[in-house]
Scaffold this active site. Structure first.
Site, PDB file in Angstrom:
ATOM      1  N   LYS A  22     -78.617  52.176  71.226  1.00 51.26           N
ATOM      2  CA  LYS A  22     -79.582  52.519  70.183  1.00 51.26           C
ATOM      3  C   LYS A  22     -79.018  53.583  69.247  1.00 51.26           C
ATOM      4  O   LYS A  22     -79.037  53.432  68.019  1.00 51.26           O
ATOM      5  CB  LYS A  22     -80.871  53.030  70.817  1.00 51.26           C
ATOM      6  CG  LYS A  22     -81.890  53.583  69.815  1.00 51.26           C
ATOM      7  CD  LYS A  22     -83.111  54.128  70.510  1.00 51.26           C
ATOM      8  CE  LYS A  22     -82.975  55.570  70.903  1.00 51.26           C
ATOM      9  NZ  LYS A  22     -83.441  56.511  69.870  1.00 51.26           N
ATOM     10  N   ASN A  23     -78.536  54.679  69.821  1.00 51.30           N
ATOM     11  CA  ASN A  23     -78.076  55.796  68.998  1.00 51.30           C
ATOM     12  C   ASN A  23     -76.848  55.436  68.173  1.00 51.30           C
ATOM     13  O   ASN A  23     -76.640  55.979  67.089  1.00 51.30           O
ATOM     14  CB  ASN A  23     -77.800  57.024  69.867  1.00 51.30           C
ATOM     15  CG  ASN A  23     -79.077  57.624  70.433  1.00 51.30           C
ATOM     16  OD1 ASN A  23     -80.161  57.394  69.898  1.00 51.30           O
ATOM     17  ND2 ASN A  23     -78.965  58.373  71.502  1.00 51.30           N
ATOM     18  N   CYS A 118     -89.323  61.856  68.521  1.00 50.68           N
ATOM     19  CA  CYS A 118     -90.004  62.338  69.722  1.00 50.68           C
ATOM     20  C   CYS A 118     -90.337  63.826  69.595  1.00 50.68           C
ATOM     21  O   CYS A 118     -89.595  64.593  68.995  1.00 50.68           O
ATOM     22  CB  CYS A 118     -89.125  62.130  70.966  1.00 50.68           C
ATOM     23  SG  CYS A 118     -89.019  60.419  71.500  1.00 50.68           S
ATOM     24  N   ARG A 123     -85.796  70.095  65.573  1.00 48.21           N
ATOM     25  CA  ARG A 123     -84.539  69.422  65.267  1.00 48.21           C
ATOM     26  C   ARG A 123     -84.216  69.681  63.801  1.00 48.21           C
ATOM     27  O   ARG A 123     -84.383  68.812  62.953  1.00 48.21           O
ATOM     28  CB  ARG A 123     -84.641  67.929  65.539  1.00 48.21           C
ATOM     29  CG  ARG A 123     -85.008  67.660  66.996  1.00 48.21           C
ATOM     30  CD  ARG A 123     -84.889  66.203  67.308  1.00 48.21           C
ATOM     31  NE  ARG A 123     -85.208  65.965  68.710  1.00 48.21           N
ATOM     32  CZ  ARG A 123     -84.945  64.852  69.342  1.00 48.21           C
ATOM     33  NH1 ARG A 123     -84.347  63.875  68.719  1.00 48.21           N
ATOM     34  NH2 ARG A 123     -85.255  64.689  70.603  1.00 48.21           N
ATOM     35  N   ASP A 308     -80.277  63.125  77.382  1.00 52.14           N
ATOM     36  CA  ASP A 308     -81.110  61.932  77.403  1.00 52.14           C
ATOM     37  C   ASP A 308     -81.222  61.286  78.781  1.00 52.14           C
ATOM     38  O   ASP A 308     -81.913  60.278  78.945  1.00 52.14           O
ATOM     39  CB  ASP A 308     -80.579  60.895  76.407  1.00 52.14           C
ATOM     40  CG  ASP A 308     -81.000  61.207  74.983  1.00 52.14           C
ATOM     41  OD1 ASP A 308     -81.874  62.075  74.792  1.00 52.14           O
ATOM     42  OD2 ASP A 308     -80.463  60.589  74.050  1.00 52.14           O
ATOM     43  N   ARG A 400     -89.022  52.183  71.671  1.00 56.59           N
ATOM     44  CA  ARG A 400     -88.050  52.756  70.743  1.00 56.59           C
ATOM     45  C   ARG A 400     -86.638  52.719  71.322  1.00 56.59           C
ATOM     46  O   ARG A 400     -85.665  52.783  70.575  1.00 56.59           O
ATOM     47  CB  ARG A 400     -88.425  54.199  70.408  1.00 56.59           C
ATOM     48  CG  ARG A 400     -89.695  54.348  69.595  1.00 56.59           C
ATOM     49  CD  ARG A 400     -89.923  55.788  69.173  1.00 56.59           C
ATOM     50  NE  ARG A 400     -88.699  56.337  68.638  1.00 56.59           N
ATOM     51  CZ  ARG A 400     -88.114  57.458  69.081  1.00 56.59           C
ATOM     52  NH1 ARG A 400     -88.657  58.135  70.064  1.00 56.59           N
ATOM     53  NH2 ARG A 400     -87.012  57.894  68.532  1.00 56.59           N
TER      54      ARG A 400
END
Length: 422
Positions: A22-23, A118, A123, A308, A400
């Site tokens: 995903k990232n 999230c 951030r 994560d 997600r």
């Protein structure tokens, strides 16, 4: 609103295919903005975040087509109509800020809303801004939007980041590919997703060296061309499913997994009493003997223990023999899953950025609520190892970052189902 019902029912056995990262994919997609020619990504994960990035790119005028059941993304930015990333899209996902560097590099201007995502702490965009300003950008924050300009184009520079931010590294590297001269980025993040991005950019004609080390050097070029690139395996999904047999017993092979993606994580599992073996197809994982042992964890930038995977590791430690200490050094407010695990009988004390977990013999099923992406899957893992039924609500977070989670766990013997909301 959908929920997931999990019933603990013993060991898991079989194979789980691991999706593209995903990232990585969320970083690769904005790279299409750097060129007029098509960029095609294969092995793309089928996730709601990918749909959000697709919507963002399309709002800028890019063409994005999802092919082969979503596993191929065909993109083209030959005729963009906007350089403004609107709040209504950006607020849904923090990775949306990765359009800033490419837009600024190619068009000399960009207006990008501050990001969302999230709720796991602040951030800020300051590291992104500092890096782009070092390349000659003029950036001003007005009404929640970053207004960036580079009237004479970006220019290469030597810049050292205060923190090895993954997102800032990605934004600066993409911007520097079209800057005049050479950029040297120091204290750069080293994650596999950055190495994957550089690999793709190099296929597009970028001149970059040093990826995977703290110093990345980029020689700017006049233009980038099209390319086809395969998205790297998702190391977070890989690590998550490695924990399933560790918690429940049995033996599971993770197809597409590679040890180099999860070395620090696998090392912790080994100390805890979990055997990880590389195979021709991926990684095979099994508990060595009975109950796992407690291990301490400190989250760090790659190649350290991934933030994560902290929530998922905490779920494992809830049933470990002994007491473990988990220290979160990357994000604040990332222990919101702890109270939900306590509802299942876990013994956890949280003080600031540190959680102390005393293992119990067995967790008990309970109704719990997901607070963010990784927390939601940690509660699923806990439910797999618990007595009775666990119902996890607010699982929209899960969509997600994990494709077909119910199907994949069912495939190795888990008793799990998704219940549609009213």
């Amino acid at each position: 609103m959908d929920s997931i019902l999990v019933t603990g029912n013993g060991p898991l056995n079989g194979q789980i295919p691991i999706a593209g990262a995903k990232n990585a994919c969320l970083t690769l997609m904005p790279a299409t903005l750097l060129s007029e020619e098509p960029l095609t990504l294969t092995n793309a994960p089928r996730l709601s975040d990918i749909k959000t990035m697709t919507a963002l790119l399309q709002s800028l005028g890019a063409e994005v087509s999802s092919l082969q059941d979503g596993q191929v993304l065909a993109m083209s930015s030959h005729d963009l109509t906007s350089q403004t990333a609107d709040y209504e899209i950006v607020r849904k996902m923090r990775a949306s800020n990765l359009v800033l560097g490419p837009l600024l590099a190619r068009f000399g201007e960009a207006v990008v809303s501050l990001p969302g995502g999230c709720a796991i702490g602040a951030r800020p965009m300051d590291l992104h801004v500092e890096g782009l300003e070092a390349l000659g950008a003029e950036i001003e924050l007005r009404d929640g939007y970053l207004h960036a300009k580079a009237p004479g184009g970006l220019k290469g520079a030597v810049h050292e980041m205060r923190f090895a931010s993954v997102g800032a590294t990605e934004n600066i590297v993409m911007a520097a590919t079209l800057a005049k001269g050479t950029t040297v980025l120091k204290n750069a993040a080293r994650e596999p997703e950055i190495v994957d991005l550089v690999d793709c950019l190099r296929k597009m004609g970028a001149q970059i060296s040093g990826e995977g080390t703290p110093t990345i050097e980029i020689q700017g070029v006049d233009r980038l061309h099209g390319a086809t690139h395969q998205v790297v395996t998702d190391r977070i999904e890989l690590g998550t499913y490695m924990l399933a047999p560790a918690m429940c017993g049995g033996e599971v092979e993770l197809l597409g997994g590679r040890m180099k993606l999860v070395e620090s994580f696998a090392a912790k599992l080994d100390v805890a009493g979990v055997h990880v073996e590389e195979t021709e197809k991926g990684l095979k994982v099994a508990r060595k003997n009975g109950r796992v042992s407690a291990v301490d964890v400190v989250t760090e930038p790659f190649p350290g223990f991934p933030t994560d995977l902290q929530a998922q590791m905490m779920a494992l430690m809830c049933t470990a023999e002994g007491t473990s200490v988990l220290e979160e050094r990357i994000f604040e407010n990332r222990f919101m899953h702890a109270p939900e695990l306590v509802r299942m009988g876990a013994e956890i004390e949280v003080h600031g950025g540190t959680a102390t977990v005393t293992g119990v013999d067995r967790l008990k099923g309970a109704p719990v609520m997901a607070t963010d992406l990784r927390a939601s899957v940690s509660l699923i893992l806990a439910g797999l190892a618990a007595e009775g039924e666990t119902t996890i609500s607010r699982v929209y977070h899960l969509d997600r970052g994990y494709e077909h989670v119910v199907r994949k766990l069912e495939g190795v013997g888990a008793k799990i189902e998704r219940i549609k909301g009213q």
